[in-house]
Motif scaffolding. Sequence first.
Motif, PDB file in Angstrom:
ATOM      1  N   VAL A 224     -11.866  -5.254  -2.205  1.00 25.58           N
ATOM      2  CA  VAL A 224     -11.680  -4.540  -0.943  1.00 25.58           C
ATOM      3  C   VAL A 224     -13.061  -4.175  -0.417  1.00 25.58           C
ATOM      4  O   VAL A 224     -13.891  -3.639  -1.155  1.00 25.58           O
TER       5      VAL A 224
ATOM      6  N   ASP B  25      -6.342  -7.260   7.974  1.00 20.43           N
ATOM      7  CA  ASP B  25      -5.391  -6.353   8.626  1.00 20.43           C
ATOM      8  C   ASP B  25      -5.333  -4.961   7.999  1.00 20.43           C
ATOM      9  O   ASP B  25      -4.260  -4.377   7.853  1.00 20.43           O
ATOM     10  N   PHE B  26      -6.493  -4.404   7.650  1.00 21.49           N
ATOM     11  CA  PHE B  26      -6.542  -3.102   6.987  1.00 21.49           C
ATOM     12  C   PHE B  26      -7.641  -2.235   7.587  1.00 21.49           C
ATOM     13  O   PHE B  26      -8.552  -2.739   8.248  1.00 21.49           O
ATOM     14  N   THR B  27      -7.553  -0.941   7.336  1.00 20.76           N
ATOM     15  CA  THR B  27      -8.634  -0.012   7.665  1.00 20.76           C
ATOM     16  C   THR B  27      -8.908   0.837   6.426  1.00 20.76           C
ATOM     17  O   THR B  27      -8.025   1.059   5.603  1.00 20.76           O
TER      18      THR B  27
ATOM     19  N   LEU C  91       0.862  -1.191   0.000  1.00 19.28           N
ATOM     20  CA  LEU C  91       0.000   0.000   0.000  1.00 19.28           C
ATOM     21  C   LEU C  91       0.893   1.234   0.000  1.00 19.28           C
ATOM     22  O   LEU C  91       1.783   1.358   0.844  1.00 19.28           O
TER      23      LEU C  91
ATOM     24  N   LEU D 257      -7.298   3.418   1.947  1.00 19.19           N
ATOM     25  CA  LEU D 257      -7.034   2.123   2.545  1.00 19.19           C
ATOM     26  C   LEU D 257      -5.656   2.183   3.172  1.00 19.19           C
ATOM     27  O   LEU D 257      -4.716   2.709   2.580  1.00 19.19           O
ATOM     28  N   SER D 258      -5.527   1.654   4.408  1.00 16.83           N
ATOM     29  CA  SER D 258      -4.227   1.660   5.073  1.00 16.83           C
ATOM     30  C   SER D 258      -4.084   0.385   5.901  1.00 16.83           C
ATOM     31  O   SER D 258      -5.042  -0.346   6.115  1.00 16.83           O
ATOM     32  N   PHE D 259      -2.862   0.149   6.361  1.00 18.11           N
ATOM     33  CA  PHE D 259      -2.617  -0.992   7.243  1.00 18.11           C
ATOM     34  C   PHE D 259      -3.220  -0.696   8.602  1.00 18.11           C
ATOM     35  O   PHE D 259      -3.210   0.431   9.074  1.00 18.11           O
TER      36      PHE D 259
END
Length: 99
Positions: free
Chosen positions: A80, A54-56, A33, A96-98
């Motif tokens: 996603v 494991d993402f937000t 990402l 989208l992020s970790f």
Amino acid sequence: MTILNASTFEVTGTEPSYREGETRETGTIEATLGGKVKRVAAVRYDNGHIVSWDFTGRYRTGTKAWPATVSIREDGREHVWYGKDHHTGRCQKNGLSFA
């Protein structure tokens, strides 16, 4: 470019699947990402479908971080999911992020 690199899935164990009599492999997978590569937790089902939680994700106009799921289906398509599935202009997903 895809987020999950299916060829990097490493098995750490197995557990029962949601389908009776089937199992799924637990492990980790490389995710990319914003140019950053990170190893995240994932599961791989008997049919090859890989899923990581494991993402937000965030909406363009919002501040809330929603739990996000990234998956690669058996046909190679990546999906996603996070938040609600709104189809209005003001509810566009773009972050989208970790986790």
